[in-house]
Design an enzyme around this catalytic site. Structure first.
Site, PDB file in Angstrom:
ATOM      1  N   HIS A  41       0.734  -1.214  -0.095  1.00 41.62           N
ATOM      2  CA  HIS A  41      -0.041   0.046   0.102  1.00 41.62           C
ATOM      3  C   HIS A  41       0.859   1.309   0.039  1.00 41.62           C
ATOM      4  CE1 HIS A  41      -2.777  -3.285   1.398  1.00 41.62           C
ATOM      5  NE2 HIS A  41      -3.700  -2.453   1.102  1.00 41.62           N
ATOM      6  N   ARG A  71       4.873   7.122   1.412  1.00 45.05           N
ATOM      7  CA  ARG A  71       5.519   6.126   1.977  1.00 45.05           C
ATOM      8  C   ARG A  71       4.658   4.681   1.285  1.00 45.05           C
ATOM      9  NH1 ARG A  71       3.799   2.737   6.673  1.00 45.05           N
ATOM     10  NH2 ARG A  71       2.171   4.211   7.067  1.00 45.05           N
ATOM     11  N   CYS A 101       4.841   1.122   1.286  1.00 45.99           N
ATOM     12  CA  CYS A 101       5.010   0.066   2.130  1.00 45.99           C
ATOM     13  C   CYS A 101       4.695  -1.377   1.392  1.00 45.99           C
ATOM     14  CB  CYS A 101       3.866   0.347   3.212  1.00 45.99           C
ATOM     15  SG  CYS A 101       3.936  -0.761   4.605  1.00 45.99           S
TER      16      CYS A 101
END
Ligand SMILES: [Zn+2]
Length: 167
Positions: free
Chosen positions: A139, A151, A153
């Protein structure tokens, strides 16, 4: 009433059409599809991937946090898609997100990653998949600590790595 003549109506259900679509007309291959380039059946993916990789990449699973090979991995090189080997991230974009999964602040080049809205597990998140093969990566969140504010991830199981020394 006596039927002296039985009429049989023969309906041929066999269509003798042997017309085959000529592949020469397949000019559609130049069309820009929004779908991914690598089209494999789930059976093919099952053969190519480990069961853990299959669970994460094809069934959008998530590896246990802090369990992944690349979580605390900071060698220089290129992170590739674990399914199709397409380059996705560079080691320069990797940072320690303290979240238990490899974290990156940007993709290696625009268009390498497709974002999808994910409403599973009672959350609204943005799923990221490989643009080349459609495999689940993880994600992306907008709470990144670097300039991009992003970010990514990513599951280690969704990644491969090519160190600089290999090239
Ligand atoms: Zn891929």
């Amino acid at each position: 009433m006596k039927l002296l003549v039985l009429s049989f109506i023969t309906i041929s259900l066999l269509s003798c059409s042997q017309s085959k679509l000529k592949e020469t007309n397949m000019e559609n291959s130049n069309l820009k599809h929004t779908s991914v380039n690598v089209q494999k059946s789930e059976e093919e993916w099952k053969k190519e991937l480990t069961s853990e990789q299959y669970y994460v990449m094809r069934e959008a699973g998530t590896e246990r946090p802090f369990s992944g090979e690349y979580n605390m991995h900071f060698e220089k090189g290129i992170y590739t898609c674990g399914a199709c080997s397409e380059p996705l991230f560079t080691s320069e974009s990797k940072f320690d997100g303290h979240c238990g999964w490899p974290s990156f602040d940007k993709e290696i080049a625009e268009g390498k990653i497709i974002e999808k809205k994910d409403t599973s597990h009672g959350m609204i998140r943005t799923e990221i998949v490989c643009a080349n093969c459609g495999s689940h990566l993880g994600h992306v969140f907008d709470d990144g600590p670097t300039d991009t504010g992003l970010r990514y991830c990513v599951n280690s199981l969704s990644l491969g790595f090519e160190g600089d020394s290999i090239k």
